[in-house]
Design a protein around this motif. Structure first.
Motif, PDB file in Angstrom:
ATOM      1  N   ARG A 148       0.829  -1.194   0.000  1.00 55.28           N
ATOM      2  CA  ARG A 148       0.000   0.000   0.000  1.00 55.28           C
ATOM      3  C   ARG A 148       0.866   1.247   0.000  1.00 55.28           C
ATOM      4  O   ARG A 148       1.972   1.236   0.524  1.00 55.28           O
ATOM      5  N   THR A 149       0.344   2.297  -0.575  1.00 58.53           N
ATOM      6  CA  THR A 149       1.108   3.542  -0.650  1.00 58.53           C
ATOM      7  C   THR A 149       1.068   4.263   0.687  1.00 58.53           C
ATOM      8  O   THR A 149       0.204   3.993   1.539  1.00 58.53           O
ATOM      9  N   VAL A 150       1.986   5.205   0.840  1.00 53.74           N
ATOM     10  CA  VAL A 150       2.003   6.026   2.045  1.00 53.74           C
ATOM     11  C   VAL A 150       0.685   6.800   2.152  1.00 53.74           C
ATOM     12  O   VAL A 150       0.130   6.943   3.245  1.00 53.74           O
ATOM     13  N   GLU A 151       0.171   7.274   1.029  1.00 54.67           N
ATOM     14  CA  GLU A 151      -1.092   8.012   1.048  1.00 54.67           C
ATOM     15  C   GLU A 151      -2.245   7.127   1.529  1.00 54.67           C
ATOM     16  O   GLU A 151      -3.089   7.566   2.320  1.00 54.67           O
ATOM     17  N   GLN A 152      -2.305   5.887   1.083  1.00 54.74           N
ATOM     18  CA  GLN A 152      -3.343   4.964   1.555  1.00 54.74           C
ATOM     19  C   GLN A 152      -3.233   4.746   3.065  1.00 54.74           C
ATOM     20  O   GLN A 152      -4.236   4.748   3.776  1.00 54.74           O
ATOM     21  N   ILE A 197       0.153   1.275  14.981  1.00 61.45           N
ATOM     22  CA  ILE A 197       1.370   0.657  14.470  1.00 61.45           C
ATOM     23  C   ILE A 197       0.975  -0.193  13.269  1.00 61.45           C
ATOM     24  O   ILE A 197       0.197  -1.143  13.404  1.00 61.45           O
ATOM     25  N   LEU A 198       1.474   0.164  12.110  1.00 61.62           N
ATOM     26  CA  LEU A 198       1.207  -0.610  10.904  1.00 61.62           C
ATOM     27  C   LEU A 198       2.390  -1.524  10.634  1.00 61.62           C
ATOM     28  O   LEU A 198       3.539  -1.082  10.633  1.00 61.62           O
ATOM     29  N   VAL A 199       2.101  -2.788  10.398  1.00 64.65           N
ATOM     30  CA  VAL A 199       3.146  -3.767  10.132  1.00 64.65           C
ATOM     31  C   VAL A 199       2.900  -4.341   8.741  1.00 64.65           C
ATOM     32  O   VAL A 199       1.887  -5.002   8.511  1.00 64.65           O
ATOM     33  N   ASP A 200       3.805  -4.062   7.816  1.00 65.39           N
ATOM     34  CA  ASP A 200       3.721  -4.632   6.475  1.00 65.39           C
ATOM     35  C   ASP A 200       4.238  -6.067   6.509  1.00 65.39           C
ATOM     36  O   ASP A 200       5.337  -6.320   7.007  1.00 65.39           O
TER      37      ASP A 200
END
Length: 65
Positions: free
Chosen positions: A12-16, A42-45
């Motif tokens: 996902r993009t930074v904007e998303q 906290i987002l974990v890719d």
């Protein structure tokens, strides 16, 4: 202080991600009556090769019928 740890597939993009965390923060503030600066997210890719559902890695091709 509400803290959310959200795991999602990478890509996902930074904007998303920005729109997503803004929406979560807004809803949390409205629902719990807290200030935005008290909400941590906290987002974990996660790579698809590191995630499985039903015994199958998401990176594997879809089974044929």
């Amino acid at each position: 202080m509400p803290t959310f740890r959200i795991e999602l597939f990478e890509g996902r993009t930074v904007e998303q991600k920005r729109e997503f965390v803004e929406a979560i923060t807004k809803t949390t503030c409205e629902t719990l009556g807290v200030e935005a600066n008290s909400v941590d997210i906290i987002l974990v890719d996660v790579k698809r090769e590191n995630w499985a559902t039903g015994g199958r890695l998401w990176s594997d091709p879809a089974p044929t019928k």
